[in-house]
Scaffold this active site. Sequence first.
Site, PDB file in Angstrom:
ATOM      1  CE1 TYR A   1     -16.143  10.886 -15.860  1.00 32.77           C
ATOM      2  CE2 TYR A   1     -15.282  11.154 -13.654  1.00 32.77           C
ATOM      3  CZ  TYR A   1     -15.855  10.360 -14.626  1.00 32.77           C
ATOM      4  OH  TYR A   1     -16.144   9.047 -14.359  1.00 32.77           O
TER       5      TYR A   1
ATOM      6  CE  LYS B   1     -12.406   7.347 -18.569  1.00 30.58           C
ATOM      7  NZ  LYS B   1     -12.641   8.684 -18.021  1.00 30.58           N
TER       8      LYS B   1
ATOM      9  CG  ASP C   1      -9.151  15.601 -16.013  1.00 30.82           C
ATOM     10  OD1 ASP C   1      -8.513  14.921 -16.843  1.00 30.82           O
ATOM     11  OD2 ASP C   1     -10.148  15.182 -15.395  1.00 30.82           O
TER      12      ASP C   1
ATOM     13  NE  ARG D   1      -2.926   0.503   3.264  1.00 30.58           N
ATOM     14  CZ  ARG D   1      -2.215   0.934   4.299  1.00 30.58           C
ATOM     15  NH1 ARG D   1      -1.603   2.105   4.243  1.00 30.58           N
ATOM     16  NH2 ARG D   1      -2.102   0.200   5.381  1.00 30.58           N
TER      17      ARG D   1
HETATM   18  C1  LIG Z   1     -13.036   9.222 -16.778  1.00 29.01           C
HETATM   19  C2  LIG Z   1     -12.575  10.567 -16.397  1.00 29.01           C
HETATM   20  C3  LIG Z   1     -12.189  10.850 -15.075  1.00 29.01           C
HETATM   21  C4  LIG Z   1     -12.303   9.831 -13.966  1.00 29.01           C
HETATM   22  O1  LIG Z   1     -11.371   8.798 -14.111  1.00 29.01           O
HETATM   23  P1  LIG Z   1     -11.598   7.312 -13.517  1.00 29.01           P
HETATM   24  O2  LIG Z   1     -10.368   6.608 -13.945  1.00 29.01           O
HETATM   25  O3  LIG Z   1     -12.867   6.797 -14.139  1.00 29.01           O
HETATM   26  O4  LIG Z   1     -11.736   7.443 -12.045  1.00 29.01           O
HETATM   27  C5  LIG Z   1     -11.721  12.116 -14.796  1.00 29.01           C
HETATM   28  N1  LIG Z   1     -11.652  13.070 -15.737  1.00 29.01           N
HETATM   29  C6  LIG Z   1     -12.017  12.839 -17.006  1.00 29.01           C
HETATM   30  C7  LIG Z   1     -11.909  13.941 -18.018  1.00 29.01           C
HETATM   31  C8  LIG Z   1     -12.497  11.587 -17.380  1.00 29.01           C
HETATM   32  O5  LIG Z   1     -12.864  11.367 -18.645  1.00 29.01           O
END
Ligand SMILES: *Cc1c(COP(=O)(O)O)cnc(C)c1O
Length: 383
Positions: free
Chosen positions: A108, A204, A179, A56
């Site tokens: 998001y 993604k 992000d 962890r």
């Molecule tokens: C999917 C997504 C997230 C969240 O990510 P997870 O891996 O699903 O927790 C955050 N920001 C954007 C722009 C996303 O497309």
Amino acid sequence: MVHEVTGRSPLSPATVAVTAGRPPRVQGGPVNPPVVLSSTYVSQGTPGPDELLYTRSGTETWQPFEEALAALEGGAHGVVLGSGMAAIAATLGEVPDGGAVVVPRHAYQVSLGYLDDLAARHGVEVRRVDVADTDQVVAALDGASLLLAESPTNPMLEVADLPAILAAARERGVRTVVDNTFATPLGQRPLELGADVVVHSVTKYLAGHSDVVLGAVVTDDPQIAADVRAYRTLHGAIAGPMEVFLALRGLRTLHLRVERAGANAAELARRLAEHPAVAEVRHPSLPGDPGHERASRQMNGFGAIVGLRPHGGVAAADALVAGVRLWVPATSLGGVESTLERRRRFPTESVTVPEDLVRMSVGVEDVEDLWDDLAQALDAVRP
Ligand SMILES: *Cc1c(COP(=O)(O)O)cnc(C)c1O
């Protein structure tokens, strides 16, 4: 631990994607970092500062991915976490009770939900802005603790003037988090544009095959990196070694996937704009798109998410999603396969997102096959 090709890398991003985070070159040594599946490490007495003790708090399986992603973003420190949301929560952990956060009104939806939770439980003021409106963003920064930006935004594809808003935040002492999930580090490098922190849903494009959920933070600031690592350990927001292995394997082809998906998206957006069943298409590659000029200045390519509103409203949007055969009706994005969904099917999506907006994540299939499938589905829904 990791093989150094050069110091602070002057190699092209494509080469970094392939070469970063490899083990040292030794005769008979592996070319890929080994996956270590162990929850604990042999240890007794007072542990040294970097000693591995318990998974962890650290495993050697995280570091190669962290180094590779940090190199791609041009940042000093990478930290991998259990999901994109864990990465976002970790970076929002510094917002004081009663502090203010500036965020795009279209972002998001779970990030916005998390901020609503901070508002309810910690009195955090959430200032939702049109992130493409620079004056509005700058006005909202006064007295704020943090700016959490997306560009292009999810799902509306608005493009922020990142250099301008990041500089304005810096002048006011507001921490900035970008992000970068939609653009990927090959499409945009927020640290170079003035951001303090980059967060990713590694789920993604970075991992790229719709088979892992992971997140990451990249920053030049050693204190922020230490705080995010501490958050990861305290909250148990950790990544599994197998998932990190898969993400690093995906990262090796990031440049190929992003290039192909981006080219497919631009071509499909161009054709969709001329289709009689289509009311509106959003993709920053389109010369008439409101984000086109900014994206051309600050991005390399335009990403591979396309927004589509058919004539005929929600019924037509649902019929389009139901009518495709090759495209996959599914949420999420950034995989090799093309997916689409009507975003407002989620009651939690922002109410200012049009009810009939179909978000399309364009993959790496043959563009003619993608077009044929879309065109047959659109022809069928034409009012
Ligand atoms: C999917 C997504 C997230 C969240 O990510 P997870 O891996 O699903 O927790 C955050 N920001 C954007 C722009 C996303 O497309």
